[in-house]
Design a protein around this motif. Structure first.
Motif, PDB file in Angstrom:
ATOM      1  N   HIS A 175       0.840  -1.194   0.000  1.00 29.34           N
ATOM      2  CA  HIS A 175       0.000   0.000   0.000  1.00 29.34           C
ATOM      3  C   HIS A 175       0.884   1.257   0.000  1.00 29.34           C
ATOM      4  O   HIS A 175       0.690   2.177  -0.796  1.00 29.34           O
ATOM      5  N   ASP A 176       1.873   1.292   0.883  1.00 33.66           N
ATOM      6  CA  ASP A 176       2.759   2.456   0.969  1.00 33.66           C
ATOM      7  C   ASP A 176       3.560   2.640  -0.308  1.00 33.66           C
ATOM      8  O   ASP A 176       3.721   3.765  -0.800  1.00 33.66           O
ATOM      9  N   LEU A 177       4.057   1.546  -0.872  1.00 31.68           N
ATOM     10  CA  LEU A 177       4.828   1.639  -2.116  1.00 31.68           C
ATOM     11  C   LEU A 177       3.952   2.154  -3.248  1.00 31.68           C
ATOM     12  O   LEU A 177       4.378   3.007  -4.040  1.00 31.68           O
ATOM     13  N   TYR A 178       2.726   1.680  -3.344  1.00 29.77           N
ATOM     14  CA  TYR A 178       1.806   2.150  -4.366  1.00 29.77           C
ATOM     15  C   TYR A 178       1.587   3.659  -4.237  1.00 29.77           C
ATOM     16  O   TYR A 178       1.602   4.383  -5.218  1.00 29.77           O
ATOM     17  N   ASN A 179       1.413   4.127  -3.013  1.00 27.84           N
ATOM     18  CA  ASN A 179       1.213   5.563  -2.796  1.00 27.84           C
ATOM     19  C   ASN A 179       2.430   6.372  -3.216  1.00 27.84           C
ATOM     20  O   ASN A 179       2.300   7.447  -3.819  1.00 27.84           O
ATOM     21  N   VAL A 180       3.620   5.875  -2.929  1.00 30.06           N
ATOM     22  CA  VAL A 180       4.844   6.570  -3.332  1.00 30.06           C
ATOM     23  C   VAL A 180       4.944   6.615  -4.850  1.00 30.06           C
ATOM     24  O   VAL A 180       5.253   7.653  -5.442  1.00 30.06           O
ATOM     25  N   VAL A 181       4.683   5.486  -5.500  1.00 30.94           N
ATOM     26  CA  VAL A 181       4.752   5.432  -6.964  1.00 30.94           C
ATOM     27  C   VAL A 181       3.753   6.413  -7.577  1.00 30.94           C
ATOM     28  O   VAL A 181       4.102   7.177  -8.486  1.00 30.94           O
ATOM     29  N   GLU A 182       2.533   6.429  -7.072  1.00 29.48           N
ATOM     30  CA  GLU A 182       1.536   7.376  -7.587  1.00 29.48           C
ATOM     31  C   GLU A 182       1.997   8.812  -7.395  1.00 29.48           C
ATOM     32  O   GLU A 182       1.868   9.641  -8.289  1.00 29.48           O
ATOM     33  N   HIS A 183       2.532   9.120  -6.241  1.00 27.73           N
ATOM     34  CA  HIS A 183       2.993  10.476  -5.925  1.00 27.73           C
ATOM     35  C   HIS A 183       4.115  10.911  -6.860  1.00 27.73           C
ATOM     36  O   HIS A 183       4.162  12.060  -7.295  1.00 27.73           O
ATOM     37  N   LEU A 184       5.024   9.992  -7.196  1.00 26.81           N
ATOM     38  CA  LEU A 184       6.147  10.319  -8.065  1.00 26.81           C
ATOM     39  C   LEU A 184       5.751  10.362  -9.532  1.00 26.81           C
ATOM     40  O   LEU A 184       6.294  11.160 -10.303  1.00 26.81           O
ATOM     41  N   CYS A 185       4.818   9.516  -9.933  1.00 27.35           N
ATOM     42  CA  CYS A 185       4.440   9.417 -11.347  1.00 27.35           C
ATOM     43  C   CYS A 185       3.495  10.518 -11.795  1.00 27.35           C
ATOM     44  O   CYS A 185       3.589  10.987 -12.942  1.00 27.35           O
ATOM     45  N   ALA A 186       2.598  10.937 -10.941  1.00 32.04           N
ATOM     46  CA  ALA A 186       1.581  11.926 -11.321  1.00 32.04           C
ATOM     47  C   ALA A 186       2.187  13.195 -11.916  1.00 32.04           C
ATOM     48  O   ALA A 186       1.761  13.633 -12.993  1.00 32.04           O
ATOM     49  N   PRO A 187       3.194  13.820 -11.289  1.00 30.41           N
ATOM     50  CA  PRO A 187       3.767  15.050 -11.871  1.00 30.41           C
ATOM     51  C   PRO A 187       4.434  14.826 -13.235  1.00 30.41           C
ATOM     52  O   PRO A 187       4.573  15.761 -14.015  1.00 30.41           O
ATOM     53  N   MET A 188       4.810  13.596 -13.506  1.00 34.19           N
ATOM     54  CA  MET A 188       5.476  13.292 -14.784  1.00 34.19           C
ATOM     55  C   MET A 188       4.475  12.851 -15.841  1.00 34.19           C
ATOM     56  O   MET A 188       4.862  12.533 -16.972  1.00 34.19           O
ATOM     57  N   GLY A 189       3.197  12.795 -15.477  1.00 32.69           N
ATOM     58  CA  GLY A 189       2.176  12.400 -16.432  1.00 32.69           C
ATOM     59  C   GLY A 189       2.163  10.907 -16.729  1.00 32.69           C
ATOM     60  O   GLY A 189       1.640  10.494 -17.768  1.00 32.69           O
ATOM     61  N   ILE A 190       2.708  10.108 -15.846  1.00 34.80           N
ATOM     62  CA  ILE A 190       2.741   8.655 -16.053  1.00 34.80           C
ATOM     63  C   ILE A 190       1.480   8.050 -15.453  1.00 34.80           C
ATOM     64  O   ILE A 190       1.144   8.274 -14.304  1.00 34.80           O
ATOM     65  N   ASP A 191       0.778   7.269 -16.277  1.00 33.03           N
ATOM     66  CA  ASP A 191      -0.472   6.629 -15.852  1.00 33.03           C
ATOM     67  C   ASP A 191      -0.160   5.384 -15.043  1.00 33.03           C
ATOM     68  O   ASP A 191       0.493   4.457 -15.524  1.00 33.03           O
ATOM     69  N   THR A 192      -0.620   5.331 -13.800  1.00 34.79           N
ATOM     70  CA  THR A 192      -0.356   4.181 -12.931  1.00 34.79           C
ATOM     71  C   THR A 192      -1.581   3.290 -12.783  1.00 34.79           C
ATOM     72  O   THR A 192      -1.595   2.398 -11.945  1.00 34.79           O
TER      73      THR A 192
END
Length: 83
Positions: A64-81
């Motif tokens: 759960h925590d890793l997913y949240n980190v990935v979403e947080h990092l990907c969103a500003p770069m426009g990467i769809d998770t």
């Protein structure tokens, strides 16, 4: 929680040279590296360690925590998770 078989629960940070770090190294093996189609073990090129994945246990909270980190990092770069 992160746990390694033969070592026990791991708390962070793991300090270099600490008793926990020594236990982790004792549970690990030298990590090979790839060169082309070859898998090599040369301690003058790479001095990393690896622990077999079967010996590592992660609690549900880690995913759960890793997913949240990935979403947080990907969103500003426009990467769809979403996949």
């Amino acid at each position: 929680q992160l746990e390694v078989e033969g070592v026990g629960p791991i708390s962070f940070p793991v300090v270099c040279g600490s008793p926990l770090a020594r236990l982790l190294v004792a549970a690990a093996q030298h990590a090979p590296y790839g060169r082309g189609q070859e898998t090599l073990l040369d301690l003058e090129v790479r001095t990393a360690w690896q622990i077999e994945p079967e010996r590592v246990k992660l609690s549900e909270g880690w995913y759960h925590d890793l997913y949240n980190v990935v979403e947080h990092l990907c969103a500003p770069m426009g990467i769809d998770t979403s996949e």
